[in-house]
Design an enzyme around this catalytic site. Structure first.
Site, PDB file in Angstrom:
ATOM      1  N   GLY A   9      -8.106 -29.854 -53.352  1.00 40.88           N
ATOM      2  CA  GLY A   9      -7.827 -28.936 -54.527  1.00 40.88           C
ATOM      3  C   GLY A   9      -6.487 -28.814 -55.058  1.00 40.88           C
ATOM      4  O   GLY A   9      -5.564 -28.287 -54.508  1.00 40.88           O
ATOM      5  N   SER A 128       0.816 -15.711 -51.040  1.00 42.37           N
ATOM      6  CA  SER A 128       1.475 -14.858 -52.158  1.00 42.37           C
ATOM      7  C   SER A 128       2.811 -15.770 -52.614  1.00 42.37           C
ATOM      8  O   SER A 128       3.618 -15.863 -51.944  1.00 42.37           O
ATOM      9  CB  SER A 128       1.567 -13.459 -51.885  1.00 42.37           C
ATOM     10  N   GLY A 129       2.804 -15.324 -53.954  1.00 40.23           N
ATOM     11  CA  GLY A 129       4.230 -16.012 -54.676  1.00 40.23           C
ATOM     12  C   GLY A 129       3.830 -16.798 -55.893  1.00 40.23           C
ATOM     13  O   GLY A 129       4.793 -17.369 -56.494  1.00 40.23           O
ATOM     14  N   LYS A 183      -3.661  -9.672 -47.480  1.00 39.34           N
ATOM     15  CA  LYS A 183      -3.265 -10.369 -48.838  1.00 39.34           C
ATOM     16  C   LYS A 183      -3.913  -9.499 -49.839  1.00 39.34           C
ATOM     17  O   LYS A 183      -3.186  -9.182 -50.693  1.00 39.34           O
ATOM     18  CB  LYS A 183      -3.943 -11.667 -49.268  1.00 39.34           C
ATOM     19  N   HIS A 186      -1.713  -6.280 -50.151  1.00 39.29           N
ATOM     20  CA  HIS A 186      -0.674  -6.424 -50.578  1.00 39.29           C
ATOM     21  C   HIS A 186      -0.806  -6.427 -52.152  1.00 39.29           C
ATOM     22  O   HIS A 186      -0.069  -5.768 -52.746  1.00 39.29           O
ATOM     23  CB  HIS A 186      -0.241  -8.202 -50.297  1.00 39.29           C
ATOM     24  N   ASN A 187      -1.979  -7.191 -52.699  1.00 40.94           N
ATOM     25  CA  ASN A 187      -2.075  -7.111 -54.009  1.00 40.94           C
ATOM     26  C   ASN A 187      -2.274  -5.611 -54.519  1.00 40.94           C
ATOM     27  O   ASN A 187      -1.910  -5.188 -56.005  1.00 40.94           O
ATOM     28  CB  ASN A 187      -3.094  -7.973 -54.644  1.00 40.94           C
ATOM     29  N   GLU A 190       0.906  -3.948 -55.024  1.00 36.48           N
ATOM     30  CA  GLU A 190       1.654  -4.558 -56.105  1.00 36.48           C
ATOM     31  C   GLU A 190       1.209  -3.779 -57.323  1.00 36.48           C
ATOM     32  O   GLU A 190       2.069  -3.617 -58.171  1.00 36.48           O
ATOM     33  CB  GLU A 190       1.445  -6.132 -55.916  1.00 36.48           C
ATOM     34  N   HIS A 453     -25.564  22.116 -46.515  1.00 34.95           N
ATOM     35  CA  HIS A 453     -24.920  21.054 -45.784  1.00 34.95           C
ATOM     36  C   HIS A 453     -24.156  21.231 -44.568  1.00 34.95           C
ATOM     37  O   HIS A 453     -23.476  20.676 -43.907  1.00 34.95           O
ATOM     38  CB  HIS A 453     -24.061  20.488 -46.854  1.00 34.95           C
TER      39      HIS A 453
HETATM   40  P1  NDP Z   1      -7.742 -22.858 -59.632  1.00 31.14           P
HETATM   41  O1  NDP Z   1      -8.391 -21.449 -59.350  1.00 31.14           O
HETATM   42  O2  NDP Z   1      -7.872 -22.833 -61.220  1.00 31.14           O
HETATM   43  O3  NDP Z   1      -9.131 -23.987 -59.336  1.00 31.14           O
HETATM   44  C1  NDP Z   1      -8.882 -25.295 -59.764  1.00 31.14           C
HETATM   45  C2  NDP Z   1      -9.153 -26.227 -58.626  1.00 31.14           C
HETATM   46  O4  NDP Z   1     -10.453 -25.948 -58.105  1.00 31.14           O
HETATM   47  C3  NDP Z   1      -9.362 -27.468 -59.003  1.00 31.14           C
HETATM   48  O5  NDP Z   1      -8.579 -28.368 -57.916  1.00 31.14           O
HETATM   49  C4  NDP Z   1     -10.675 -27.924 -59.221  1.00 31.14           C
HETATM   50  O6  NDP Z   1     -10.946 -29.215 -59.059  1.00 31.14           O
HETATM   51  C5  NDP Z   1     -11.191 -27.002 -58.136  1.00 31.14           C
HETATM   52  N1  NDP Z   1     -12.838 -26.939 -57.828  1.00 31.14           N
HETATM   53  C6  NDP Z   1     -13.108 -25.768 -58.972  1.00 31.14           C
HETATM   54  N2  NDP Z   1     -14.588 -25.938 -58.633  1.00 31.14           N
HETATM   55  C7  NDP Z   1     -14.762 -26.781 -57.792  1.00 31.14           C
HETATM   56  C8  NDP Z   1     -16.139 -27.138 -57.058  1.00 31.14           C
HETATM   57  N3  NDP Z   1     -17.090 -26.620 -57.298  1.00 31.14           N
HETATM   58  N4  NDP Z   1     -15.834 -28.251 -55.792  1.00 31.14           N
HETATM   59  C9  NDP Z   1     -14.824 -28.588 -55.861  1.00 31.14           C
HETATM   60  N5  NDP Z   1     -13.417 -28.511 -56.571  1.00 31.14           N
HETATM   61  C10 NDP Z   1     -13.350 -27.532 -57.150  1.00 31.14           C
HETATM   62  O7  NDP Z   1      -6.631 -23.328 -59.217  1.00 31.14           O
HETATM   63  P2  NDP Z   1      -5.203 -22.584 -58.725  1.00 31.14           P
HETATM   64  O8  NDP Z   1      -4.332 -23.696 -58.086  1.00 31.14           O
HETATM   65  O9  NDP Z   1      -4.774 -21.734 -59.865  1.00 31.14           O
HETATM   66  O10 NDP Z   1      -5.676 -21.658 -57.421  1.00 31.14           O
HETATM   67  C11 NDP Z   1      -6.304 -22.079 -56.409  1.00 31.14           C
HETATM   68  C12 NDP Z   1      -6.658 -20.909 -55.568  1.00 31.14           C
HETATM   69  O11 NDP Z   1      -5.532 -20.310 -55.250  1.00 31.14           O
HETATM   70  C13 NDP Z   1      -7.557 -19.923 -56.094  1.00 31.14           C
HETATM   71  O12 NDP Z   1      -8.498 -19.525 -55.193  1.00 31.14           O
HETATM   72  C14 NDP Z   1      -6.616 -18.924 -56.465  1.00 31.14           C
HETATM   73  O13 NDP Z   1      -7.201 -17.765 -56.756  1.00 31.14           O
HETATM   74  C15 NDP Z   1      -5.651 -18.953 -55.357  1.00 31.14           C
HETATM   75  N6  NDP Z   1      -4.233 -18.436 -55.672  1.00 31.14           N
HETATM   76  C16 NDP Z   1      -3.619 -18.748 -57.032  1.00 31.14           C
HETATM   77  C17 NDP Z   1      -2.489 -18.113 -57.262  1.00 31.14           C
HETATM   78  C18 NDP Z   1      -2.046 -18.565 -58.694  1.00 31.14           C
HETATM   79  O14 NDP Z   1      -0.719 -17.885 -58.732  1.00 31.14           O
HETATM   80  N7  NDP Z   1      -2.518 -19.254 -59.314  1.00 31.14           N
HETATM   81  C19 NDP Z   1      -1.745 -17.432 -56.161  1.00 31.14           C
HETATM   82  C20 NDP Z   1      -2.303 -17.322 -54.863  1.00 31.14           C
HETATM   83  C21 NDP Z   1      -3.545 -17.713 -54.495  1.00 31.14           C
HETATM   84  P3  NDP Z   1     -11.074 -29.976 -60.412  1.00 31.14           P
HETATM   85  O15 NDP Z   1      -9.853 -30.479 -60.685  1.00 31.14           O
HETATM   86  O16 NDP Z   1     -11.895 -31.152 -60.073  1.00 31.14           O
HETATM   87  O17 NDP Z   1     -11.683 -29.230 -61.567  1.00 31.14           O
END
Ligand code: NDP
Length: 478
Positions: A9, A128-129, A183, A186-187, A190, A453
């Site tokens: 991911g 977080s961050g 977490k 925390h949110n 926030e 009650h």
């Molecule tokens: P996204 O939440 O936008 O997710 C995109 C990623 O998920 C891509 O790598 C995508 O692969 C993959 N993906 C989606 N569906 C599938 C699937 N069915 N099978 C396999 N892979 C899949 O990415 P972020 O980087 O923004 O966030 C990642 C996680 O971190 C999320 O859970 C988010 O809530 C959490 N998070 C985010 C923060 C932020 O500030 N953005 C902060 C803290 C946590 P592909 O490239 O193939 O589409």
């Protein structure tokens, strides 16, 4: 395999976490459903460390040393289950799946239980961050087993933010979903912090009559004191910023409808189930939701209010310092409520949460990072079994000292017609805790009247009911 850790991911968060591990000297296996993301990462940042890119799930798993540590950074929800289903059959007992996404803790508990049956460790981890934290050091809240933390913890501590005293902003939170729960709270905190800051701004704007640039200065001043925090700091930045297109303060051209992604709402939903009054977080969630009801607000604009007058200039400065006191006191209350929720969750789900350590790992990397958190750590260091943060002498003393200003601010807001749901609910919470008697006695009387009650008495043990529709005599039920 040779990689000590793998990340699947590779959107913003996963990519930056992978780079953070690599920059810290770890060999990092890389995988993403769409392989182009993996290639892009290696092309752009390959020089930062040792990466082992993998196209298929099998290659990815084979690239990892045993026990395998596999970080999943995909979209929370169904995608996380899909990825787990894909990888779990390829893993062996003792391997670890680390979910760094924003999962709901109940999903984490379910996944952990299912994977435990197969001998796998599932480490639901709050991170977080944002993007920037993932790259340079986030605050990390790992759940899961002790055994998994022994193997994984040192790596997470290495890539985490460090507090001013050098301590890593990462600690093992507790079993199964504890990390994602913490977490989430925390949110929630926030949300409450942001709402209180927004109210303070509104009071300075429409109560003290200050312009945004002046308010930015006030916040800068506060940031040098006990309110020193990331959110106060960025508030000053936002307020000082002038829109290039119009020459207006940016805050005046941003549409005043706040959005949300859901963790604040989860915090409140679960608090309702646990029976914990997190009124500050709830008001913050409701305030965002109210702001988004454009139609309702159009109706409301026709409602009568007091004639808008800001305070006279000679009172404004004093008022601004009272707002600082009210903000501080309200903030203490919202943290008190959030920590109460953590305490209640620990009892409900069987987690031994070290509340002082949790405050400690929020000192760096995350959005609510603040000097103030040291005081919470200190309060729990003095008494780990503190029933409430307001039982701590120092916090109680500070609120006592702030209460006159706090009351003046809430009363002034009411008089001037400035909405302060966060300040007001915090003060009500404080007063409700202080009250020797609450009108809950009347509520119980009403419940007994219409629904039989029953009620308890202050002077005798037992359960009582008054025969309201008969002769109104009292019956002892047990
Ligand atoms: P996204 O939440 O936008 O997710 C995109 C990623 O998920 C891509 O790598 C995508 O692969 C993959 N993906 C989606 N569906 C599938 C699937 N069915 N099978 C396999 N892979 C899949 O990415 P972020 O980087 O923004 O966030 C990642 C996680 O971190 C999320 O859970 C988010 O809530 C959490 N998070 C985010 C923060 C932020 O500030 N953005 C902060 C803290 C946590 P592909 O490239 O193939 O589409």
């Amino acid at each position: 395999g040779t990689a000590q850790i793998g990340v699947t991911g590779l959107a913003v968060m996963g990519r930056n976490l992978a780079r953070n591990f690599a920059r810290n000297g770890y060999t990092v296996a890389l995988h993403n459903r769409t392989a182009s993301r993996t290639r892009d990462l290696v092309e752009q940042f390959g020089h930062e460390g040792t990466f082992v890119p993998a196209e298929t799930a099998e290659e990815f798993v084979a690239a990892l040393e045993r026990p395998r540590r596999l970080v999943v950074m995909v979209k929370a929800g169904a995608a996380t289950d899909a990825v787990i289903d894909e990888f779990a059959p390829l893993l062996e007992p003792g391997d670890m799946i680390i979910d760094g996404g924003n999962a709901h803790f109940a999903d984490t508990r379910r996944r952990e239980a299912a994977l435990r049956e197969r001998g796998l460790h599932f480490v639901g981890t709050g991170i977080s961050g944002g993007e920037e934290g993932a790259l340079n050091g986030p605050s990390i809240m790992p759940g899961g087993s002790e055994e998994a933390y022994e193997s994984l913890g040192p790596m997470l501590e290495t890539i985490s933010a460090k507090a001013a005293d050098g301590t890593p902003c990462c600690t093992h939170i507790g079993a199964d979903g504890a990390g994602h729960f913490v977490k989430m709270v925390h949110n929630g905190i926030e949300y409450a912090d942001m709402q209180l800051i927004a109210e303070a701004y509104d009071l300075l704007r429409h109560g003290a009559g200050y312009e945004p640039a002046r308010i930015a200065e006030v916040f800068r001043g506060w940031n040098a004191g006990r309110l020193d925090s990331y959110l106060i700091e960025i508030t000053a930045e936002v307020l000082a910023h002038v829109d290039a297109a119009t020459g207006q303060p940016l805050v005046d051209v941003i549409l005043d409808q706040a959005e949300q992604k859901g963790t604040g709402r989860w915090t409140v939903q679960i608090a309702l189930d646990l029976g914990v009054p997190v009124s500050g977080i709830a008001e913050a969630v409701f305030a965002r939701s109210l702001s988004g009801h454009a139609d309702l607000r159009a109706v409301g604009r026709g409602l009568a209010g007091p004639t808008p007058v800001a305070l006279p200039a000679d009172e404004a400065e004093r008022f601004a310092s009272q707002v600082e006191e009210a903000l501080y006191a309200s903030k203490v209350v919202s943290y008190t409520q959030g920590f109460h929720q953590l305490q209640a969750a620990g009892a409900e789900y069987g987690w031994t949460l070290d509340l002082g350590a949790i405050a400690g790992i929020w000192r760096g990397g995350c959005i609510i990072r603040a000097a103030f958190l040291d005081r919470i750590t200190a309060a729990y260091a003095k008494d780990a079994a503190l029933p409430s943060l307001l039982a701590d002498e120092q916090f109680a003393g500070e609120l006592g000292a702030a209460q006159d200003a706090w009351r003046t601010v809430v009363a002034t807001a009411a008089r001037l017609g400035i909405p302060v749901p966060g300040f007001a609910t915090a003060l009500s919470y404080y007063d409700a805790l202080r009250a020797p008697r609450l009108p809950a006695a009347l509520t119980q009387g009403q419940r007994d009247f219409f629904g039989a009650h029953t009620y308890h008495r202050v002077d005798r043990d037992g359960v009582f009911h008054t025969t309201w529709s008969e002769d109104r005599s009292e019956e002892q039920q047990s």
